[in-house]
Design an enzyme around this catalytic site. Structure first.
Site, PDB file in Angstrom:
ATOM      1  N   LYS A   1       0.850  -1.483  -0.281  1.00  0.00           N
ATOM      2  CA  LYS A   1      -0.034   0.236   0.151  1.00  0.00           C
ATOM      3  C   LYS A   1       0.932   1.323  -0.066  1.00  0.00           C
ATOM      4  CE  LYS A   1       0.616   0.693   5.002  1.00  0.00           C
ATOM      5  NZ  LYS A   1       0.933   2.322   5.488  1.00  0.00           N
TER       6      LYS A   1
ATOM      7  N   THR B   1      -3.175   6.428   5.274  1.00  0.00           N
ATOM      8  CA  THR B   1      -1.827   6.062   4.583  1.00  0.00           C
ATOM      9  C   THR B   1      -1.764   7.718   3.463  1.00  0.00           C
ATOM     10  OG1 THR B   1      -1.074   3.975   4.995  1.00  0.00           O
ATOM     11  CG2 THR B   1      -0.119   5.358   3.591  1.00  0.00           C
TER      12      THR B   1
END
Lengths: 335, 335
Positions: free
Chosen positions: B190, B247
């Site tokens: 990710k 994130t």
């Protein structure tokens, strides 16, 4: 090949899609329900109420009522708000009918009937082939020519491919899908999760809690989707997660805003009175809850959103009760 | 039942997990690699460099080197940065070994070997049962006691269930999973998508483009995951999408920041020099690209991130080339 396309519905998203179709080289007419609004658009070439700051290109025409443009169109893009769709199209249905393709871009579920927009289109227009369009798409950005990637879905994927060819341009891209039910349900149900995300924001629970809520929310609406015949996977694509992201992380989102203000302690009537446009999730959470109960699908987030929105349950209690559920195996959920 | 738990690694996430374990009633020792840093923590009960504003509760002990706490521990939580993990644990491996359970919380892929943290743990510690922890978890929020929901994964799900029981508290919840490979890869890969999202932000391409990029990014890393033996579905859960969201939408994200600054035209060495903590994605994009090529998995987003980060390709060109790809059927991708 340029086509004559009528965009039905002169709200923000309808206006943006008219701009997209014109950019792709088609002859576009923007059709609105209210003649006085259409007249204002024609005069000013601005749609300040729904799409501030955008000038509507000169080549886009305008229409209302049983205009001849409807008879002459090669295809239709329907962007009328779901709760008004049936009543708006019924009087002009004969001018739209036939076998001309329709791209359905409304989001939501009709209260009472629990019909999806594409079902309403089929019921009012007869045999027109309906393709569903959904995905992350704030109208303002699309109208300004910023990049957007959406998904067009039809059971026979060829119809979706045809719309893909018609509308694709430098900044507007379409994936295709053969799961219109999943694409359409994702676009509707994500608004319920957006309200939950707003509650989380309003209560200042932080980024971790919000991300977890969205992840679990997608699993929940995918579970409902699968129960009614859609593919669970579709909810993990552009029309599910993708759309959910713009709805939950952009300041423009109406459903997010409703959740945030409820989370901060305001009352629903007061919040709705202060908003110019519809927050579909307020109605969709009722429909989603009914669907879940009918199909025996556990929908804890939807149940809590419904209780906070319609039954005066304090937001903090709703979120707390979600937090108290004992987590199980995620592998089971995602299977 | 209270246990003696040693948290290996006194960075931000390690400190937060020590606080979580102490809140759950365990006897916790926070072990750091650098004695002088540990001494400072013991003295000030603050970890200002990595977790500003948090006071470390008095019941947490501190250790460094071959401390006796290692021998006495019932279990370990390993939170050492991936690139330092092997070198840090090797000198003390005999004190950690045995059959005591280890919860692996490092994220990333070791450069060179392409090993995952759990593999490094197995190689250095032998037969200890390793469970992987991942999910949306900014350390600051977790330490402050805001709600967080993560996933603990082990091939034999019972190990994950044991950690779930040990650590679950009022605000800290764990789902379990039997796909540790998928959970671990999601947490590493990710970061590559987060850099891409940062490029999108830095170039001011808007919310629609960013949401589409994340949706397509998850499909891409899920495809790689499936090719190396993980379950694609796992990437759509808390450790995939969930973690990606914090994130990519929180201002704290280091990988997002690297992308944003590259997108705005700054150079990598300058950006890295201005950051105190590691941006794992800078290294992970190289490993992910290698893995993709090795397994013949198309990874367009990863390829462009690599080119922008390591080959001086202008960000706008990278993004443009992604936009020029002709979209196919999303139903195929999500199958």
């Amino acid at each position: 090949m340029p086509r004559r396309i009528v965009v039905l519905g002169a709200g923000g998203w309808g206006t943006a899609l008219a701009v997209v179709a014109a950019r792709a080289g088609h002859r576009v007419t923007l059709w609105g329900r209210r003649p006085e609004h259409v007249e204002e658009l024609r005069r000013s070439r601005r749609n300040e109420a729904y799409l501030a700051g955008i000038t509507i290109p000169g080549e886009i025409a305008f229409a209302s009522g049983a205009d001849g443009a409807l008879d002459e169109a090669d295809g239709f893009i329907s962007v009328i708000p779901t709760q008004h769709l049936r009543a708006t199209l019924t009087p002009v249905a004969e001018r739209i009918g036939g076998e001309r393709p329709v791209l359905s871009c409304s989001k939501g579920i009709e209260t009472g009937s629990l019909s999806r927009p594409s079902e309403i289109l089929r019921e009012t227009l007869g045999r027109a082939p309906v393709t569903v369009l959904s995905g992350p798409s704030h109208a303002e950005e699309v109208a300004r020519g910023l990049p957007a990637t959406l998904v067009a879905a039809s059971r026979d994927e060829e119809h979706a491919v045809a719309w893909q060819k018609l509308l694709t341009g430098e900044a507007f891209r379409l994936y295709t899908s053969n799961d219109p039910l999943g694409v359409e349900l994702g676009g509707a149900l994500k608004n319920v999760i957006a309200i939950a995300a707003g509650l989380c924001d309003g209560l200042k629970l932080g980024d971790n809690a919000k991300a977890a809520l969205l992840s679990r929310g997608i699993v929940e609406i995918g579970r409902l989707g699968a129960a009614v015949g859609a593919r669970k996977q579709t909810f993990f694509g552009l029309s599910g997660i993708g759309d959910l992201l713009t709805t939950c992380y952009s300041p423009h989102g109406r459903n997010l805003r409703v959740g945030r203000e409820l989370g901060a302690g305001r009352k629903l009537p007061e919040i709705l009175a202060s908003m110019k446009q519809v927050a579909e999730g307020v109605w969709t959470c009722r429909a989603a809850r009914e669907l879940g109960r009918k199909h025996d699908v556990p929908m804890p987030i939807t149940e809590e959103v419904f209780a906070v929105v319609h039954q005066d349950r304090p937001a903090i209690e709703g979120l707390r009760s979600l937090m108290r559920r004992q987590p199980k195996s995620e592998s089971e959920d995602l299977r």
